[in-house]
Design a protein around this motif. Structure first.
Motif, PDB file in Angstrom:
ATOM      1  N   UNK A 204      16.481   2.545  -0.562  1.00  0.00           N
ATOM      2  CA  UNK A 204      16.106   3.922  -0.236  1.00  0.00           C
ATOM      3  C   UNK A 204      15.674   4.613  -1.534  1.00  0.00           C
ATOM      4  N   UNK A 205      14.846   5.616  -1.420  1.00  0.00           N
ATOM      5  CA  UNK A 205      14.384   6.337  -2.605  1.00  0.00           C
ATOM      6  C   UNK A 205      15.549   6.883  -3.432  1.00  0.00           C
TER       7      UNK A 205
ATOM      8  N   UNK B 180       9.590  11.221  -0.793  1.00  0.00           N
ATOM      9  CA  UNK B 180       8.439  10.360  -1.087  1.00  0.00           C
ATOM     10  C   UNK B 180       7.299  11.138  -1.729  1.00  0.00           C
ATOM     11  N   UNK B 181       6.579  10.507  -2.632  1.00  0.00           N
ATOM     12  CA  UNK B 181       5.419  11.185  -3.211  1.00  0.00           C
ATOM     13  C   UNK B 181       4.315  11.335  -2.168  1.00  0.00           C
TER      14      UNK B 181
ATOM     15  N   UNK C 281       2.666   3.987   0.426  1.00  0.00           N
ATOM     16  CA  UNK C 281       1.668   3.112   1.038  1.00  0.00           C
ATOM     17  C   UNK C 281       2.089   2.839   2.483  1.00  0.00           C
ATOM     18  N   UNK C 282       1.146   2.929   3.404  1.00  0.00           N
ATOM     19  CA  UNK C 282       1.441   2.644   4.807  1.00  0.00           C
ATOM     20  C   UNK C 282       1.968   1.218   4.946  1.00  0.00           C
ATOM     21  N   UNK C 283       2.914   1.002   5.863  1.00  0.00           N
ATOM     22  CA  UNK C 283       3.565  -0.308   5.987  1.00  0.00           C
ATOM     23  C   UNK C 283       2.620  -1.502   6.131  1.00  0.00           C
ATOM     24  N   UNK C 284       1.560  -1.373   6.914  1.00  0.00           N
ATOM     25  CA  UNK C 284       0.641  -2.510   7.087  1.00  0.00           C
ATOM     26  C   UNK C 284      -0.012  -2.888   5.765  1.00  0.00           C
TER      27      UNK C 284
ATOM     28  N   UNK D 128      10.227   3.542   5.449  1.00  0.00           N
ATOM     29  CA  UNK D 128      10.832   4.543   4.569  1.00  0.00           C
ATOM     30  C   UNK D 128      11.753   3.903   3.523  1.00  0.00           C
ATOM     31  N   UNK D 129      11.190   2.946   2.785  1.00  0.00           N
ATOM     32  CA  UNK D 129      11.980   2.240   1.773  1.00  0.00           C
ATOM     33  C   UNK D 129      11.072   1.691   0.679  1.00  0.00           C
TER      34      UNK D 129
END
Length: 140
Positions: free
Chosen positions: A112-113, A121-122, A14-17, A52-53
């Motif tokens: 972290x993934x 990331x998917x 999901x985008x950060x915003x 990225x988390x």
């Protein structure tokens, strides 16, 4: 608390915003091009670049699938997305899905993934084994 009601879990990029808006309770529907499996009870939020988390998770309170126009009409006030961006996302598609966000939980320490056994990331989402979700719950 969440552990007792855990069914299958999805990891979603999901985008950060939008991730922030979900965790703040402002975004109560997550728009997607396809449905999750009906037995998904929780979605782990992977906030894409620059974060990225893994930043949190939410419970799933159902899903609605209909035409993009119908989904927009019913949920535009809950999606924290502009009309132009919404319809650009669904361009050329006859079906759209809204995942209803239940209780959202922010992690105390982002992960972290690799900490949950995922190497990349998917693209949209992937199913996550329950033992990996336990690692997310431990970070609350």
């Amino acid at each position: 608390m969440a552990e007792a009601a855990v069914g299958r879990v999805a990891l979603m990029s999901i985008h950060p915003a939008y991730a922030r808006a979900i965790l703040e309770g402002r975004k109560t529907i997550e728009f997607r091009k396809r449905r999750l499996a009906a037995d998904i009870t929780h979605v782990v939020i992977y906030s894409t670049a620059p974060d990225q988390a893994v930043v949190g998770y939410f419970t799933v309170n159902g899903q609605e699938t209909s035409s993009p126009a119908s989904l927009w009409r019913d949920f535009r006030d809950q999606g924290v997305i502009s009309e132009d961006d919404f319809f650009a996302y669904y361009a050329g598609r006859s079906q759209a899905t809204g995942i209803k966000v239940g209780e959202a939980t922010r992690l105390r320490n982002v992960l972290p993934l690799s900490d949950i056994g995922v190497s990349r990331p998917p693209q949209s989402f992937q199913y996550l084994p329950r033992d990996r979700f336990a690692k997310v719950l431990a970070a609350v």
